[in-house]
Design a protein around this motif. Structure first.
Motif, mmCIF file in Angstrom:
data_model
loop_
_atom_site.group_PDB
_atom_site.id
_atom_site.type_symbol
_atom_site.label_atom_id
_atom_site.label_comp_id
_atom_site.label_asym_id
_atom_site.label_seq_id
_atom_site.Cartn_x
_atom_site.Cartn_y
_atom_site.Cartn_z
ATOM 1 N N PRO A 1 0.830 -1.219 0.000
ATOM 2 C CA PRO A 1 0.000 0.000 0.000
ATOM 3 C C PRO A 1 0.857 1.260 0.000
ATOM 4 C CG PRO A 1 -0.846 -1.608 1.569
ATOM 5 C CD PRO A 1 0.490 -2.136 1.106
ATOM 6 N N GLN A 2 0.365 2.286 -0.701
ATOM 7 C CA GLN A 2 1.095 3.542 -0.821
ATOM 8 C C GLN A 2 0.118 4.694 -0.727
ATOM 9 O OE1 GLN A 2 2.739 2.610 -4.743
ATOM 10 N NE2 GLN A 2 1.238 3.956 -5.727
ATOM 11 N N ALA A 3 0.671 5.896 -0.568
ATOM 12 C CA ALA A 3 -0.186 7.059 -0.351
ATOM 13 C C ALA A 3 -0.992 7.406 -1.600
ATOM 14 C CB ALA A 3 0.669 8.253 0.080
ATOM 15 N N GLU A 4 -0.352 7.359 -2.778
ATOM 16 C CA GLU A 4 -1.040 7.717 -4.012
ATOM 17 C C GLU A 4 -1.657 6.475 -4.633
ATOM 18 O OE1 GLU A 4 3.329 7.027 -4.989
ATOM 19 O OE2 GLU A 4 2.143 7.982 -3.399
ATOM 20 N N LYS A 5 -2.636 6.696 -5.515
ATOM 21 C CA LYS A 5 -3.295 5.574 -6.160
ATOM 22 C C LYS A 5 -2.320 4.867 -7.094
ATOM 23 C CE LYS A 5 -7.566 4.267 -8.553
ATOM 24 N NZ LYS A 5 -8.804 4.751 -9.220
ATOM 25 N N PRO A 6 -2.188 3.534 -6.991
ATOM 26 C CA PRO A 6 -1.271 2.810 -7.878
ATOM 27 C C PRO A 6 -1.760 2.835 -9.327
ATOM 28 C CG PRO A 6 -1.882 1.497 -5.953
ATOM 29 C CD PRO A 6 -2.814 2.663 -5.992
ATOM 30 N N VAL A 7 -0.811 2.629 -10.243
ATOM 31 C CA VAL A 7 -1.096 2.621 -11.673
ATOM 32 C C VAL A 7 -0.453 1.391 -12.296
ATOM 33 C CG1 VAL A 7 -0.708 3.803 -13.876
ATOM 34 C CG2 VAL A 7 -1.279 5.128 -11.830
ATOM 35 N N ARG A 20 0.549 -11.145 -10.141
ATOM 36 C CA ARG A 20 0.234 -10.345 -8.952
ATOM 37 C C ARG A 20 -1.154 -10.731 -8.465
ATOM 38 N NH1 ARG A 20 -1.181 -7.080 -11.769
ATOM 39 N NH2 ARG A 20 -0.194 -7.589 -13.758
ATOM 40 N N VAL A 21 -1.360 -10.767 -7.148
ATOM 41 C CA VAL A 21 -2.681 -11.077 -6.624
ATOM 42 C C VAL A 21 -3.600 -9.893 -6.916
ATOM 43 C CG1 VAL A 21 -4.025 -11.753 -4.629
ATOM 44 C CG2 VAL A 21 -1.638 -12.460 -4.786
ATOM 45 N N HIS A 22 -4.703 -10.166 -7.635
ATOM 46 C CA HIS A 22 -5.552 -9.081 -8.111
ATOM 47 C C HIS A 22 -6.986 -9.562 -8.248
ATOM 48 C CE1 HIS A 22 -4.861 -11.431 -11.721
ATOM 49 N NE2 HIS A 22 -5.905 -10.826 -12.281
ATOM 50 N N VAL A 23 -7.886 -8.613 -8.438
ATOM 51 C CA VAL A 23 -9.281 -8.843 -8.807
ATOM 52 C C VAL A 23 -9.521 -8.028 -10.066
ATOM 53 C CG1 VAL A 23 -11.692 -8.703 -8.082
ATOM 54 C CG2 VAL A 23 -9.911 -9.077 -6.374
ATOM 55 N N ASP A 24 -10.235 -8.584 -11.029
ATOM 56 C CA ASP A 24 -10.364 -7.930 -12.330
ATOM 57 C C ASP A 24 -11.225 -6.670 -12.307
ATOM 58 O OD1 ASP A 24 -8.804 -9.969 -13.260
ATOM 59 O OD2 ASP A 24 -10.339 -10.895 -14.504
ATOM 60 N N TYR A 25 -12.102 -6.528 -11.287
ATOM 61 C CA TYR A 25 -13.002 -5.370 -11.231
ATOM 62 C C TYR A 25 -13.095 -4.873 -9.794
ATOM 63 C CZ TYR A 25 -13.910 -6.576 -15.996
ATOM 64 O OH TYR A 25 -13.708 -6.840 -17.323
ATOM 65 N N THR A 26 -13.633 -3.676 -9.653
ATOM 66 C CA THR A 26 -13.806 -3.051 -8.348
ATOM 67 C C THR A 26 -15.261 -2.635 -8.183
ATOM 68 O OG1 THR A 26 -13.409 -0.765 -9.076
ATOM 69 C CG2 THR A 26 -11.460 -2.097 -8.575
ATOM 70 N N THR A 69 -6.609 0.204 -8.142
ATOM 71 C CA THR A 69 -5.462 0.519 -8.992
ATOM 72 C C THR A 69 -5.955 0.921 -10.379
ATOM 73 O OG1 THR A 69 -4.128 -1.151 -7.826
ATOM 74 C CG2 THR A 69 -3.338 -0.432 -9.988
ATOM 75 N N ASP A 70 -5.480 2.042 -10.894
ATOM 76 C CA ASP A 70 -5.813 2.429 -12.264
ATOM 77 C C ASP A 70 -5.093 1.500 -13.233
ATOM 78 O OD1 ASP A 70 -7.539 4.513 -11.729
ATOM 79 O OD2 ASP A 70 -5.976 6.044 -11.767
ATOM 80 N N GLN A 71 -5.841 0.965 -14.220
ATOM 81 C CA GLN A 71 -5.263 0.138 -15.265
ATOM 82 C C GLN A 71 -5.390 0.900 -16.576
ATOM 83 O OE1 GLN A 71 -6.967 -3.793 -15.790
ATOM 84 N NE2 GLN A 71 -5.083 -4.561 -16.670
ATOM 85 N N ILE A 72 -4.251 1.226 -17.186
ATOM 86 C CA ILE A 72 -4.229 2.119 -18.337
ATOM 87 C C ILE A 72 -4.238 1.308 -19.629
ATOM 88 C CG2 ILE A 72 -3.090 4.088 -19.391
ATOM 89 C CD1 ILE A 72 -3.996 4.552 -16.494
ATOM 90 N N HIS A 77 -5.683 -4.662 -6.471
ATOM 91 C CA HIS A 77 -4.593 -5.525 -6.055
ATOM 92 C C HIS A 77 -4.795 -5.815 -4.565
ATOM 93 C CE1 HIS A 77 -2.503 -4.142 -9.783
ATOM 94 N NE2 HIS A 77 -2.158 -5.425 -9.781
ATOM 95 N N LEU A 78 -4.200 -6.898 -4.109
ATOM 96 C CA LEU A 78 -4.410 -7.321 -2.729
ATOM 97 C C LEU A 78 -3.161 -7.086 -1.902
ATOM 98 C CD1 LEU A 78 -6.477 -8.738 -0.811
ATOM 99 C CD2 LEU A 78 -5.230 -10.867 -1.287
ATOM 100 N N ALA A 79 -3.341 -6.454 -0.741
ATOM 101 C CA ALA A 79 -2.274 -6.344 0.248
ATOM 102 C C ALA A 79 -2.324 -7.566 1.174
ATOM 103 C CB ALA A 79 -2.428 -5.060 1.056
ATOM 104 N N TYR A 80 -1.180 -8.032 1.571
ATOM 105 C CA TYR A 80 -1.119 -9.217 2.434
ATOM 106 C C TYR A 80 -1.615 -8.899 3.830
ATOM 107 C CZ TYR A 80 0.719 -12.946 5.329
ATOM 108 O OH TYR A 80 0.831 -13.966 6.243
ATOM 109 N N GLU A 81 -2.418 -9.817 4.377
ATOM 110 C CA GLU A 81 -2.819 -9.778 5.776
ATOM 111 C C GLU A 81 -2.849 -11.199 6.310
ATOM 112 O OE1 GLU A 81 -5.626 -5.831 6.362
ATOM 113 O OE2 GLU A 81 -6.592 -7.785 6.136
#
Length: 289
Positions: A30-36, A143-149, A210-213, A223-227
């Motif tokens: 995780p980061q402060a700005e939206k990932p791309v 990368r661990v992800h989900v195709d939609y939000t 995450t923005d996907q361009i 994207h998924l952060a580990y917990e």
């Protein structure tokens, strides 16, 4: 959109068994700005990640002993026997003329859907050249992800179904579910199988929008952060007669599974001389009126 169906309760956590493997999965930091993420369609090759990831070792359970009890509404994925009449999944005409109809029929049975709209087919391979598609070669998503939000799911549904149809379905209280159908092109799969998170074990805060361009638009995925506490499953040595159905978005937000993180992974003791993993995934929207 809302519906009257009750949510499916989460399953009790499963302890790792002798059938589990331990392998690294790649999670977003995780980061402060939206990932791309710059898509393959934009880069012309591998996607470009403008964010950091971290590899974490996790236990990944064999889902086969529990497969009959799994649910799209609880775990967010199911494994089904579903032979296909398509001999060559690299044949675009056969895929569109035959395979789309097979997947539509499968999802109508699975979900009780009145309509299933297929809107994308993607082949993937972990061979060096990837797998051929009309818009270029594709490799497995690592990368661990989900195709939609929660934002892009309904927006993409409106693109596929039409804005007026989405308005009509919304007014009627219909439910729309985005489902991917993932099948090996050749089997059994011995490299780069798919790991799937039990959606009930994923807390919303771990899903990072995450923005996907793309060349002509900007989409959004998670994207998924580990917990700790996230539970993982896979189907060892899947054959081409088997299909994984994976929920990517559900218009119902009542406690049932809505988003199912997943990723290719490298099992321990994977043989370097094993045949490359080749797969085809079909993206759909199922309408339940």
């Amino acid at each position: 959109m809302t519906g009257s169906a009750a949510a499916v309760l989460p399953r009790e956590p499963q302890a790792p068994s002798i059938a589990a493997v331990t392998a690294p999965l790649n999670f977003i930091v995780p980061q402060a700005e939206k990932p791309v993420l710059e898509s393959s369609a934009l880069t012309g090759g591998a996607p470009r990640e403008l964010f950091a990831t971290t590899a974490r070792e996790v236990d990944i359970l064999d889902l086969r002993p529990l497969a009959e009890s799994f649910s799209l509404d609880r775990e967010g994925f199911v494994l089904r026997q579903a032979p296909t009449a398509v001999d060559d999944p690299y044949d675009d005409r056969a895929v569109e003329a035959i395979y789309y109809s097979e997947i539509e029929a499968l999802l109508k049975r699975e979900l009780g859907a009145s309509r299933v709209a297929v809107f994308d087919a993607t082949r993937r391979s972990d061979a060096a050249a990837g797998a051929a598609n009309r818009d270029g070669a594709r490799g497995p998503a690592g990368r661990v992800h989900v195709d939609y939000t929660a934002t892009s799911g309904p927006r993409r549904a409106a693109d596929v179904l039409g804005k007026s149809e989405m308005a009509r379905l919304s007014a009627q209280g219909a439910r729309i579910v985005q489902v991917n159908a993932w099948r090996p092109i050749r089997g059994p799969v011995q490299r780069a199988p798919l790991a799937l998170a039990d959606a009930a074990s994923v807390r919303p805060r771990a899903l990072v929008a995450t923005d996907q361009i793309f060349p002509d638009r900007v989409g959004e995925i998670y994207h998924l952060a580990y917990e700790e506490g996230q539970r993982w499953f896979y189907a060892p040595e899947m054959t081409r007669e088997e299909v994984l159905l994976i929920k990517g978005w559900d218009s119902l937000d009542d406690g049932r599974a809505r988003f199912t993180p997943h990723s290719a992974f490298t099992p321990p003791r994977q043989r370097s001389d094993a045949p490359p993993r080749e797969s085809i995934e079909i993206r759909t929207f199922a309408v339940i009126e």
